[in-house]
Design an enzyme around this catalytic site. Structure first.
Site, PDB file in Angstrom:
ATOM      1  N   ASP A  70     -44.775  -0.494 -71.092  1.00 38.14           N
ATOM      2  CA  ASP A  70     -44.878  -0.755 -69.654  1.00 38.14           C
ATOM      3  C   ASP A  70     -44.562   0.536 -68.901  1.00 38.14           C
ATOM      4  OD1 ASP A  70     -42.201  -1.143 -70.704  1.00 38.14           O
ATOM      5  OD2 ASP A  70     -41.577  -1.777 -68.708  1.00 38.14           O
TER       6      ASP A  70
ATOM      7  N   GLU B  85     -39.341  -2.626 -70.306  1.00 35.38           N
ATOM      8  CA  GLU B  85     -38.217  -1.681 -70.270  1.00 35.38           C
ATOM      9  C   GLU B  85     -37.896  -1.253 -68.857  1.00 35.38           C
ATOM     10  OE1 GLU B  85     -35.734   1.862 -70.644  1.00 35.38           O
ATOM     11  OE2 GLU B  85     -37.651   1.729 -69.615  1.00 35.38           O
TER      12      GLU B  85
HETATM   13 ZN   LIG Z   1     -38.844   4.947 -70.539  1.00 36.69          ZN
END
Ligand SMILES: [Zn+2]
Length: 477
Positions: A89, A152
């Site tokens: 992501d 994340e």
């Molecule tokens: Zn990162």
């Protein structure tokens, strides 16, 4: 074996670049409007995860998709496992791009695209490293798993899901930071401090803090603050306004700040001031617009709860980057000082005052003890704590074998000493008992993660690829 891995990495260059371009062209910003079963963070993120896993299947690895939350690509056998944790992501794009963020463009040996350095470039380099280890047919004692996360940059729900549905490796690294390696990461204490609004009994100057707004994220230094002040009936005269305006101009000059003051037709005063933005883990790099505005407003005369709000901001939190006035100051050798950021500051006549803090504590201190210190101090100041969230710190001792091995590999490949780093931020490394953040940014190189025109140097990615292959082999052999 440095030369062998370097040669192998160079042989991958063309294929790697072609793969990287198509991988970076996927817009993998979290998009909940396209979320569905198997795609918990939306279409783009799911597509990026599948692109990695498809590549794994194509190259003969065992792969697994955990309902779109995370994926794994594994190689080798054995009870012991080495984890390599990456994420696909990316953060939103923002303004100021020279070429479109999802149309990768190569200029001067750099590939420009959102995710080039954080973390899709390194993720793909780590994948190629694993493939190089597999193609070498060197014997391994341990299993290696590339674990691919998808959330994340937001809530880490991917790793939460992974931990609940799979086994988290004990040892490994995450290519999502800087070389040589980060072995200590601070923990966090995130409280909201609140104070109710009291109806004033009567105020000689008749000033009221109608509203105060600054910042919208706990982990950023607010770069703007606005406040609206009203007077009681007859105090609206010209003299009072001139007096306040004069003090304000002097204050701005003294603090070299940019601000504005205007009086509305109804007589209310509108203040605004600019600060300097910075990441909440380094509040000392910014100027907190909210606490700065409070520093001025406190010189005017307000009733008790408004005054208490302004005085918390100006007397306690303004420039208290290390928590001295909060009675929390502390530091350790591996990760440095505790830091405090006041990220969201609010006051209005219905709800009273609230301040969201982002406190980052050193890796080796006890979190509960410091939460207690905070509670005592906040109580003393007459405030209340709500919505308290904490996250643990992370620390792998210098003499741990994983650090010894990765240091040796790094030193062999670069000829530089592997000084250990600490960080106020967090990477996936902290999920593993003995996990470190390892590369991909080399010392002295500019970090463009989360910025416009994010890029990765292609030679550096290939160098990192060779280091990762060697590291995987040395840890798993
Ligand atoms: Zn990162």
């Amino acid at each position: 074996m440095r030369e062998y891995w370097e040669q192998q990495a160079l042989l991958q260059k063309d294929a790697f670049l072609a793969d990287l371009k198509s991988f970076l062209a996927i817009n993998s910003i979290e998009d909940m409007s396209t979320a569905a079963a198997g795609k918990p963070f939306g279409e783009g993120v799911a597509q990026a995860l599948e692109a990695m896993l498809d590549r794994g299947v194509h190259d003969g690895f065992q792969t697994k998709n955990l309902e779109g939350y995370a994926g794994t690509i594994s190689y080798g056998e054995g009870d012991d496992e080495i984890g390599v944790l990456v994420h696909v992501d990316v953060v939103t794009v923002g303004e100021g791009w020279i070429t479109p963020p999802f149309e990768p463009s190569i200029r001067d040996g750099k590939i420009y695209a959102r995710g080039a350095i954080d973390d899709k470039g390194p993720a793909l380099a780590a994948y190629y490293a694993l493939k190089m280890v597999k193609d070498s047919s060197l014997p391994l004692q341990k299993r290696v798993r590339l674990i691919i996360g998808t959330d994340e940059e937001s809530g880490w729900l991917c790793m939460k899901y992974f931990a609940e549905h799979d086994q988290v490796p004990q040892v490994g690294f995450s290519p999502d930071s800087s070389f040589p390696m980060t072995h200590a990461e601070k923990g966090q204490i995130n409280p909201t401090l609140t104070i109710p609004h009291h109806v004033p009994l009567g105020n000689p100057k008749g000033l009221r803090l109608v509203s105060f707004i600054s910042g919208d994220q706990g982990n950023s230094v607010p770069d703007k603050a606005i406040a609206v002040i009203d007077f009681d009936h007859d105090a609206k005269d010209e003299a009072t306004f001139q007096e306040i305006a004069g003090g304000w101009a002097e204050f701005l000059r003294l603090h070299q700040a940019t601000g504005n003051l205007k009086q509305t037709e109804a007589g209310q005063l509108h203040f605004s001031i600019a600060g300097k933005p910075a990441h909440g883990m380094e509040p000392f790099r910014g100027v907190n617009a909210g606490t700065l505005l409070a520093l001025f407003l406190k010189t005017l005369s307000f009733e008790a709860s408004e005054y208490s709000f302004l005085s918390l901001l100006s007397d306690i939190l303004h420039e208290d980057h290390y928590g001295e006035y909060l009675h929390m100051a502390c530091e350790d050798e591996v990760s440095g000082k505790l830091t405090v950021n006041a990220g969201i500051l609010r006051y209005n006549q219905q709800e009273g005052g609230s301040v969201r803090l982002n406190i980052r504590y050193p890796a080796t201190i006890s979190c509960p003890e410091y939460v207690e210190k905070l509670e005592r101090r906040v109580d003393e100041l007459g405030w209340t704590i709500s919505n308290l969230r904490t996250s643990k710190s992370h620390y792998v001792p210098k003499d741990h074998p994983v650090i010894q091995t990765l240091s040796r590999v790094y030193e062999e490949h670069t000829g530089m000493t592997a000084h250990l780093l600490s960080s106020g931020g967090a990477t996936y490394a902290k999920i593993m008992n003995a996990g470190v953040a390892f590369g991909p940014l080399f010392p002295g190189k500019e970090s463009t993660a989360h910025l416009a025109n994010e890029y990765a140097e292609i030679d550096d990615l290939l160098k990192a690829m060779a280091i990762y292959a060697d590291a995987i082999y040395q840890l798993a052999k």
